[in-house]
Design a protein around this motif. Structure first.
Motif, PDB file in Angstrom:
ATOM      1  N   PRO A  79      -1.779  -3.969  -1.971  1.00  0.00           N
ATOM      2  CA  PRO A  79      -2.391  -2.807  -2.631  1.00  0.00           C
ATOM      3  C   PRO A  79      -1.425  -1.976  -3.474  1.00  0.00           C
ATOM      4  N   LEU A  80      -0.126  -2.222  -3.367  1.00  0.00           N
ATOM      5  CA  LEU A  80       0.825  -1.482  -4.205  1.00  0.00           C
ATOM      6  C   LEU A  80       0.600  -1.727  -5.693  1.00  0.00           C
ATOM      7  N   ILE A  81      -0.114  -2.796  -6.048  1.00  0.00           N
ATOM      8  CA  ILE A  81      -0.386  -3.046  -7.465  1.00  0.00           C
ATOM      9  C   ILE A  81      -1.235  -1.926  -8.069  1.00  0.00           C
ATOM     10  N   LEU A  82      -1.887  -1.135  -7.210  1.00  0.00           N
ATOM     11  CA  LEU A  82      -2.709  -0.023  -7.696  1.00  0.00           C
ATOM     12  C   LEU A  82      -1.963   1.307  -7.704  1.00  0.00           C
ATOM     13  N   SER A  83      -0.674   1.305  -7.394  1.00  0.00           N
ATOM     14  CA  SER A  83       0.063   2.567  -7.265  1.00  0.00           C
ATOM     15  C   SER A  83      -0.034   3.416  -8.522  1.00  0.00           C
ATOM     16  N   VAL A  84       0.225   2.830  -9.678  1.00  0.00           N
ATOM     17  CA  VAL A  84       0.191   3.596 -10.930  1.00  0.00           C
ATOM     18  C   VAL A  84      -1.233   4.032 -11.284  1.00  0.00           C
ATOM     19  N   PRO A  85      -2.239   3.129 -11.263  1.00  0.00           N
ATOM     20  CA  PRO A  85      -3.608   3.590 -11.545  1.00  0.00           C
ATOM     21  C   PRO A  85      -4.092   4.689 -10.599  1.00  0.00           C
TER      22      PRO A  85
END
Length: 530
Positions: A376-382
């Motif tokens: 889920p870190l792939i969503l950190s920026v969004p």
């Protein structure tokens, strides 16, 4: 008569460009990450070798009450960053001053609450703990008093850093923190090796953190930016303006505390040998926790930057953060997670050996399983962008719901399959609450074009990942990881070669894509300009 906050009629401040400064700050954070990981792992080994496991356990126990800081903070730091950034960009000096006063007043009050809680732990709870009569009891009391004395420092640093970020000095704090990371470890290494009592080593580390973390930042804030530290002028309306974001950020923080603490609590009540179970859990969870902290750290400046861009109505820069910022964030954390997943067994063999009472390779599958919870870190920026747009309720409620559901799921699975059960509980609930629900939500809030997201954001990291996996697989077939010699350096050499080859392959694959080459060009230009 209107009670709405008035704003200054002064023209907006002349501000440097957001994205260039944001890239510089994030670059310094990225440089700091490998040092922080190495120092963290080395610190545990160093303390064990010099003062033993009892002192390390006492230190971990006492310093573990640092979670009170996060608990009493109630998410105000994020609300402050957003509010000050908006006021600063709009040239509202009076609004900045009032928000600073809100922050200082709030954090002074929470510091007093934290002091009372720590005093209660020291003199009401600690005497009834298993440490009563233990040789490390006095060390725990001293460490708790150190936290009591320095309680106000965290809140003051949050306010100061919020002002610096609003002024788009994104690179200032990361540069200071880079030096602090090195100096703190040197204080530990030199202090322990020269026989300085462990408590005074911790005091030196704390003095470095407080002195260098606050001193230069306060100087820049007051002297260069002309913003004073004041408790005067805050209105009830200003506190209410902070309330929406801070409430939901508090829910996210509570969910993190619940998720991090519930697993070890369940193991302590369910597993027949809780000491062994918690020791295994501590080892296999640490790489995930380090990776998660890295992902959060690299994204934490996005929200105030987005708030500033919204106030400036800079749609083009917001679009770049949405696609290009997310790509760079994924590019930084993906190889770390992949290499940890692929080389879990040799890494654990070098790090802990047989100290768990069985071969480290036996628990490598648990470490790999835990690392999947970092996806889920792939969503950190969004997600940080959505918070900047004040679109946070769904994200916060999903995180809290996942943490609450994690308790019965992990309890049931732990009774069935032991330590693996609590990890499976964490992974399953994390995927739902931190990936699927927020992913659907932020894609709508930010109007993400999925084709553009794949082409512009995901393609370069995925190309690098494919090259990394292929190179590591081929190298492992030809030259498997072995552990020659007796010293740590010689035993680690083969693994370091594999990690180096994998990293190089990742870079090559990443740079084969047009957007990857653009990132390299941007990095090269930034390094040339210093």
């Amino acid at each position: 008569m209107s009670t709405a906050p008035t704003t200054s009629t002064a023209p907006p401040r002349a501000l440097p460009p957001v994205l260039g400064r944001l890239f510089s700050g994030t670059l310094w954070l990225a440089i700091r990450v490998p040092l922080q990981i190495v120092f963290s792992l080395w610190t545990t080994r160093l303390i064990l070798e010099t003062i033993g496991k009892d002192q390390l356990g006492a230190y971990s126990f006492a310093w573990g009450f640092g979670f009170l800081q996060m608990l009493f903070e109630f998410g105000v730091s994020s609300a402050l960053q957003r509010q000050i950034s908006q006021h600063w960009t709009n040239g509202d000096k009076e609004g900045v001053r009032r928000t600073v006063a809100c922050g200082l007043t709030f954090y002074t009050a929470t510091a007093l609450v934290q002091v009372v809680a720590l005093l209660a732990i020291t003199y009401l709870a600690l005497p009834y703990s298993e440490y009563q009569g233990h040789s490390a009891y006095d060390l725990i009391v001293k460490l708790l008093w150190l936290q009591i004395i320095t309680a106000p420092c965290y809140g003051f640093s949050v306010v100061v850093s919020s002002v610096l970020q609003a002024a788009r000095r994104y690179e200032f704090i990361p540069r200071i923190e880079f030096g602090i990371t090195i100096l703190r470890f040197l204080a530990l290494l030199i202090g322990l090796k020269s026989g300085v009592p462990f408590f005074w080593v911790v005091v030196m580390q704390t003095a470095i953190q407080v002195g260098l973390g606050l001193g230069p930042a306060v100087w820049v804030m007051t002297r260069e930016l002309g913003q004073s530290l004041t408790f005067r002028g805050a209105r009830w309306e200003d506190y209410k303006a902070l309330g929406h974001v801070s409430f939901y950020m508090a829910l996210i923080q509570v969910s993190v505390i619940l998720a991090d603490k519930v697993d070890t609590t369940i193991l302590g009540f369910v597993i027949p040998d809780p000491g062994q179970a918690n020791a295994v859990y501590d080892v296999v969870s640490k790489p995930f926790l380090q990776l998660r902290q890295t992902g959060w750290m690299l994204a934490y400046m996005v929200m105030p930057a987005v708030a500033s861009l919204i106030a400036a109505r800079d749609e083009r820069s917001l679009e770049r953060v949405k696609y290009d910022g997310t790509r760079m964030h994924i590019a930084a954390i993906l190889p770390i997670g992949l290499l940890g997943f692929l080389y879990a067994a040799p890494f654990l063999t070098l790090w802990v050996g047989d100290r768990l009472g069985r071969p480290a390779a036996d628990v490598a599958p648990l470490m790999r399983l835990f690392l999947t919870a970092a996806i889920p870190l792939i969503l950190s920026v969004p997600v940080q962008m959505a918070i900047g747009f004040n679109k946070i309720p769904v994200i916060a409620l999903a995180a809290l719901g996942g943490a609450v559901v994690n308790l019965p799921v992990s309890y049931y699975l732990a009774r069935q399959i032991g330590v693996a059960g609590v990890i499976w509980g964490t992974v399953l609930t994390t995927f739902a609450s931190n990936l699927i629900i927020p992913g659907i939500y932020v894609s709508r809030v930010l109007a993400i074009d999925f084709r553009e997201f794949f082409r512009r954001t995901l393609a370069p990291p995925l190309a690098g990942a494919a090259a990394l996996v292929a190179a590591c697989w081929l190298l492992s077939l030809a030259f498997p990881v072995t552990f020659p010699g007796t010293t740590l350096a010689t035993r680690a050499a083969p693994l370091l070669v594999h990690l180096g080859v994998g990293t190089l392959a990742y870079l090559v694959g990443y740079l084969l894509t047009p957007n990857g080459r653009d990132d390299l060009s941007q990095l090269r230009n930034k390094l040339r300009r210093g």
